[in-house]
Design a protein around this motif. Structure first.
Motif, mmCIF file in Angstrom:
data_model
loop_
_atom_site.group_PDB
_atom_site.id
_atom_site.type_symbol
_atom_site.label_atom_id
_atom_site.label_comp_id
_atom_site.label_asym_id
_atom_site.label_seq_id
_atom_site.Cartn_x
_atom_site.Cartn_y
_atom_site.Cartn_z
ATOM 1 N N ALA A 292 0.748 8.673 -5.826
ATOM 2 C CA ALA A 292 1.409 8.071 -4.159
ATOM 3 C C ALA A 292 1.199 8.714 -3.145
ATOM 4 C CB ALA A 292 2.066 6.582 -4.746
ATOM 5 N N PHE A 293 0.839 10.099 -3.762
ATOM 6 C CA PHE A 293 0.957 11.417 -2.944
ATOM 7 C C PHE A 293 0.284 12.264 -2.799
ATOM 8 C CE2 PHE A 293 3.925 14.737 -1.594
ATOM 9 C CZ PHE A 293 4.570 14.451 -0.565
ATOM 10 N N SER A 294 -0.204 12.373 -1.602
ATOM 11 C CA SER A 294 -1.239 13.035 -1.188
ATOM 12 C C SER A 294 -0.997 15.026 -1.374
ATOM 13 C CB SER A 294 -2.740 13.243 0.076
ATOM 14 O OG SER A 294 -2.710 11.717 -0.060
ATOM 15 N N GLY A 295 0.333 14.821 -0.110
ATOM 16 C CA GLY A 295 0.931 15.597 -0.885
ATOM 17 C C GLY A 295 0.934 16.943 1.343
ATOM 18 N N GLU B 30 1.139 4.244 3.629
ATOM 19 C CA GLU B 30 0.661 2.953 2.354
ATOM 20 C C GLU B 30 -0.160 3.756 1.486
ATOM 21 O OE1 GLU B 30 -1.319 0.756 4.812
ATOM 22 O OE2 GLU B 30 0.119 -0.524 6.297
ATOM 23 N N GLU B 31 -0.757 5.194 1.428
ATOM 24 C CA GLU B 31 -1.794 5.026 0.820
ATOM 25 C C GLU B 31 -1.569 6.807 0.586
ATOM 26 O OE1 GLU B 31 -5.834 5.298 2.214
ATOM 27 O OE2 GLU B 31 -5.488 2.998 2.835
ATOM 28 N N GLN B 32 -0.693 8.227 1.358
ATOM 29 C CA GLN B 32 -0.573 9.173 0.752
ATOM 30 C C GLN B 32 0.737 9.711 1.047
ATOM 31 O OE1 GLN B 32 -2.267 10.849 4.833
ATOM 32 N NE2 GLN B 32 -3.033 12.002 3.890
ATOM 33 N N HIS C 77 5.845 2.572 -4.739
ATOM 34 C CA HIS C 77 4.778 3.116 -3.286
ATOM 35 C C HIS C 77 3.894 1.736 -2.963
ATOM 36 C CE1 HIS C 77 2.303 5.298 -0.604
ATOM 37 N NE2 HIS C 77 0.871 4.980 -1.682
ATOM 38 N N PRO C 78 4.531 1.443 -1.628
ATOM 39 C CA PRO C 78 3.985 0.414 -0.943
ATOM 40 C C PRO C 78 2.208 -0.294 -0.519
ATOM 41 C CG PRO C 78 4.460 1.963 1.182
ATOM 42 C CD PRO C 78 5.301 2.368 -1.178
ATOM 43 N N ASN C 79 1.800 -1.431 -1.243
ATOM 44 C CA ASN C 79 0.532 -1.500 -0.668
ATOM 45 C C ASN C 79 -0.121 -2.015 0.511
ATOM 46 O OD1 ASN C 79 0.168 -1.363 -3.354
ATOM 47 N ND2 ASN C 79 1.049 -3.375 -4.512
#
Length: 352
Positions: A166-169, A196-198, A345-347
């Motif tokens: 759930a985490f891009s960095g 929401e995605e990163q 993590h939110p959808n």
């Protein structure tokens, strides 16, 4: 003939390994990668290391030197005391393949998930025009060589395996910020996607990513913090929320079926003819499906009169106005029960 120096290098694979000590020749002006190559040539021919340009521009030779993530080709041996043992280990955030080579495919997967640049449909390639200040703003982020040192030191990735999905960095936060700040990018959902995605909300801006960046990109100050502010403004700023609900003249000229914030609105009657406050209010009723709540349809609000320039008078902001509806709805009591609190993590809204 150079001097003999103490080197300690991690040897092993995904099944385990250990540090091995070496005595190796070091000459003036050499960097750590030079010494690794000398070890390969003289004492450890099977030592695995990833490298390419040897000029600090490819990011391949990322490693940890005396516990600090650095590029092997940019770390001079003269920075260490002659009696100091130089310890070289692989990036500890990513799985070890062998010796100093790690599996950084996590980063390439995150890169594929990030929406690409979306140019205007009516502008042909070669016709893009930007102000120089916009070029300079995003150019800093394009200096990234993808060494992934920032990804390696980010504690959200490094210390919490469950967060990785759930985490891009930080490397991809600067990419998202670069595209969101790009004046020719037509996507409007990058701020929502960052949350929401990163998972940009997981970042608590410790600036460790900025400290290790070999290109001296101000990752935290110039990318992550502005992106956080933009996302918060879009979602939680009451002034921005109120501004999005006030009916403005420029909205009257939108074509039928125009989508606002991802919600398709009904065609507006008498397009282009709503010149009086009454007609404006009637036109605004066609947009009642843009809800003030997340789970219900809100009644159409009162459309304030605007001047010939399409702007609201100052009195509209200083007069007595009714409070906005709660985004949680009228049937939600506080404090919310523990069963309704979600720390995951939110959808995206369309997944509920």
């Amino acid at each position: 003939m150079g001097e003999q120096r103490n080197f300690r290098v991690w040897r092993g694979d995904d099944n385990g390994g250990q540090l091995e000590d070496f005595q190796v020749e070091v000459n003036d002006g050499e960097v750590v990668l030079d010494i690794i190559h000398r070890l390969q040539a003289t004492q450890a021919p099977d030592l695995a290391v990833r490298w390419n340009c040897k000029a600090g521009k490819c990011g391949s030779c990322s490693m940890e030197i005396n516990g600090k993530p650095r590029l092997g080709c940019m770390t001079r041996m003269s920075t260490f005391a002659p009696e100091e043992t130089v310890t070289v280990t692989p990036l500890r955030t990513f799985p070890v393949i062998r010796d100093l080579v790690t599996d950084v495919s996590f980063n390439y997967q995150k890169a594929r998930e990030l929406p690409a640049f979306a140019p205007p449909a009516d502008v042909a390639p070669g016709e893009y025009r930007m102000q120089q200040i916009d070029v300079e703003r995003s150019q800093e982020f394009r200096k990234c060589i993808e060494c992934f040192l920032c990804q390696n030191v980010c504690h959200v990735i490094r210390d919490h395996e469950d967060n990785k999905q759930a985490f891009s960095g930080p490397r991809f936060f600067i990419r998202a910020a670069e595209l969101d700040m790009h004046p020719l990018d037509t996507r409007t959902d990058r701020k929502d996607a960052a949350v929401e995605e990163q998972g940009i909300g997981y970042c608590n801006i410790t600036k460790c990513c900025t400290e290790v960046c070999p290109e001296h990109i101000k990752i935290t100050d110039n990318a992550i913090i502005p992106m956080k502010e933009r996302a918060v403004d879009r979602r939680y700023d009451p002034i921005a929320w109120l501004g999005s609900k006030i009916f403005r003249r420029e909205q009257l000229d939108k074509p039928a079926g125009y989508a606002t914030a991802g919600v398709a609105t009904a065609p507006r009657p008498n397009a282009g003819t709503a010149d009086t406050p009454v007609e404006q209010a009637a036109a605004h009723g066609a947009q009642g499906d843009i809800s003030a709540n997340w789970h219900r349809e809100a009644a159409a609000g009162h459309a304030a009169p605007v001047g010939p320039d399409g702007k609201l008078p100052v009195t509209e902001f200083t007069g007595q106005l009714a409070g906005a509806q709660s985004p949680f709805g009228d049937d939600v009591e506080f404090p919310m029960p523990a069963t309704d609190i979600n720390y995951q993590h939110p959808n995206r809204p369309d997944e509920h």
